[in-house]
Design a protein around this motif. Sequence first.
Motif, PDB file in Angstrom:
ATOM      1  N   SER A 176      26.528  45.749  -6.010  1.00 60.04           N
ATOM      2  CA  SER A 176      25.836  46.058  -4.758  1.00 60.04           C
ATOM      3  C   SER A 176      25.277  44.770  -4.192  1.00 60.04           C
ATOM      4  N   SER A 190      23.355  43.080  -7.238  1.00 57.94           N
ATOM      5  CA  SER A 190      22.835  43.849  -8.358  1.00 57.94           C
ATOM      6  C   SER A 190      24.004  44.572  -9.011  1.00 57.94           C
ATOM      7  N   GLY A 191      23.801  44.952 -10.242  1.00 55.44           N
ATOM      8  CA  GLY A 191      24.879  45.598 -10.970  1.00 55.44           C
ATOM      9  C   GLY A 191      25.578  44.589 -11.862  1.00 55.44           C
ATOM     10  N   GLU A 247      21.817  38.873  -2.355  1.00 58.99           N
ATOM     11  CA  GLU A 247      21.511  39.147  -3.756  1.00 58.99           C
ATOM     12  C   GLU A 247      22.369  40.291  -4.264  1.00 58.99           C
ATOM     13  N   LYS A 282      21.113  33.719 -10.843  1.00 53.92           N
ATOM     14  CA  LYS A 282      20.259  34.613 -10.054  1.00 53.92           C
ATOM     15  C   LYS A 282      21.076  35.655  -9.318  1.00 53.92           C
ATOM     16  N   LYS A 283      22.389  35.616  -9.488  1.00 55.58           N
ATOM     17  CA  LYS A 283      23.301  36.530  -8.782  1.00 55.58           C
ATOM     18  C   LYS A 283      23.019  36.503  -7.274  1.00 55.58           C
ATOM     19  N   THR A 284      22.882  35.311  -6.752  1.00 54.38           N
ATOM     20  CA  THR A 284      22.525  35.142  -5.345  1.00 54.38           C
ATOM     21  C   THR A 284      23.401  34.092  -4.687  1.00 54.38           C
TER      22      THR A 284
END
Length: 125
Positions: free
Chosen positions: A3, A25-26, A23, A76-78
């Motif tokens: 996501s 998520s998952g 960002e 940071k998955k960003t």
Amino acid sequence: QVSLAESGGGQVQAGGSVRLSCEASGRTLRFYDMGWFRQAPGKDREFVGVIMWSDRTPVYADSVKGRFSISRDDSKKTMYLEMGSLEPEDTAVYYCAAGLQSTIPVRSLRKYSHWGRGTQVTVSS
């Protein structure tokens, strides 16, 4: 499943700068190429740039080359989009997208399986 959520949009004057964030998520972003697209009112969604998973090489649309910069921090998955020297023509909803490495051209919407909801950037003259 991945996501994505964009943030950082807003209103800025011509010549100004804005930084957008995306960002995730998952699951991890491992093996995902991460892209930015934008859509102005009445126009098709268009490619802005992408940063590859494999070597972190960014690729930009000609219209933003030299003004925009993409980076990613997988810890940071960003992903980030630094936009400078903004012009009113940059006004659009900006979307981030993720797609697994493939042979589909990075400029194609078909490459990307996951999309954020978008964030509005408005550049006033």
